[in-house]
Design a protein around this motif. Structure first.
Motif, PDB file in Angstrom:
ATOM      1  N   HIS A  14       1.923  -5.379  14.420  1.00  0.00           N
ATOM      2  CA  HIS A  14       2.564  -4.332  13.625  1.00  0.00           C
ATOM      3  C   HIS A  14       2.415  -2.984  14.329  1.00  0.00           C
ATOM      4  O   HIS A  14       1.327  -2.636  14.779  1.00  0.00           O
ATOM      5  CB  HIS A  14       1.944  -4.271  12.226  1.00  0.00           C
ATOM      6  N   CYS A  16       2.199  -0.106  13.161  1.00  0.00           N
ATOM      7  CA  CYS A  16       1.330   0.822  12.412  1.00  0.00           C
ATOM      8  C   CYS A  16      -0.071   0.257  12.217  1.00  0.00           C
ATOM      9  O   CYS A  16      -0.808   0.706  11.337  1.00  0.00           O
ATOM     10  CB  CYS A  16       1.959   1.145  11.061  1.00  0.00           C
ATOM     11  N   LEU A  19      -3.431   1.972  10.596  1.00  0.00           N
ATOM     12  CA  LEU A  19      -3.135   3.156   9.791  1.00  0.00           C
ATOM     13  C   LEU A  19      -3.227   2.824   8.301  1.00  0.00           C
ATOM     14  O   LEU A  19      -3.018   1.683   7.886  1.00  0.00           O
ATOM     15  CB  LEU A  19      -1.739   3.697  10.126  1.00  0.00           C
ATOM     16  N   TYR A  21      -2.142   3.619   4.237  1.00  0.00           N
ATOM     17  CA  TYR A  21      -1.037   4.073   3.408  1.00  0.00           C
ATOM     18  C   TYR A  21      -1.382   3.871   1.937  1.00  0.00           C
ATOM     19  O   TYR A  21      -2.214   3.030   1.595  1.00  0.00           O
ATOM     20  CB  TYR A  21       0.240   3.287   3.721  1.00  0.00           C
TER      21      TYR A  21
END
Length: 156
Positions: A14, A16, A19, A21
């Motif tokens: 992935h 991201c 990270l 969220y």
């Protein structure tokens, strides 16, 4: 109040990965029957059954109109329309083929009027559902880690 849970992207490929969220926690999903019961409690002379019938007919008509290439706008809610999902582009108009360049169709809903994204940002309030637990792992294979234990992962 909109509750959220912190989620870390953990999918190996992935973009991201790593990270964090916020993802909304949805407490329940109301169907037409439950929506009709809720609406009937708002000082209306109509029974839940009558409201359910009207809503069911509305859904049927919206489907029919969208599949006929029309947009349907419900004021202060959304504009419903059909979208085309492209698989990949063609080099020219002459080489374009639906069978090769179109993956499928999708339902689109765009906020409108008093339910615009701008208005939601002004009126919406966020609250963390549960504190993040660093010992949790990605049990459902969706590439995210909620750290919330065994509850359902609320992907928004």
């Amino acid at each position: 109040m909109i509750t959220y849970r912190k989620m870390q992207i953990v999918g190996e490929n992935h973009p991201c990965k790593g990270l964090w969220y916020a993802r909304p926690v949805i407490s329940e999903t109301l169907d037409i029957v439950a929506l009709a019961k809720h609406m009937s409690k708002h000082n209306t002379p109509f029974s839940p059954g009558v409201i359910k019938g009207v809503l069911a007919d509305m859904v049927s008509c919206i489907k029919e109109l969208i599949l006929d290439g029309k947009n349907v706008k419900l004021d202060d809610l959304a504009i419903f329309s059909v979208g085309i999902v492209s698989d990949h582009g063609a080099e020219s108009a002459e080489t374009f083929k639906v069978s090769e360049n179109v993956k499928g169709l999708k339902l689109r809903a765009r906020a409108t009027g008093e339910l615009s994204n701008e208005q939601i940002n002004l009126e919406g309030q966020l609250r963390e559902a549960t504190p993040y637990n660093v010992t949790a792992t990605d049990d459902d294979g969706d590439g995210t880690s909620s750290g919330g234990g065994s509850e359902e992962t609320p992907l928004g």
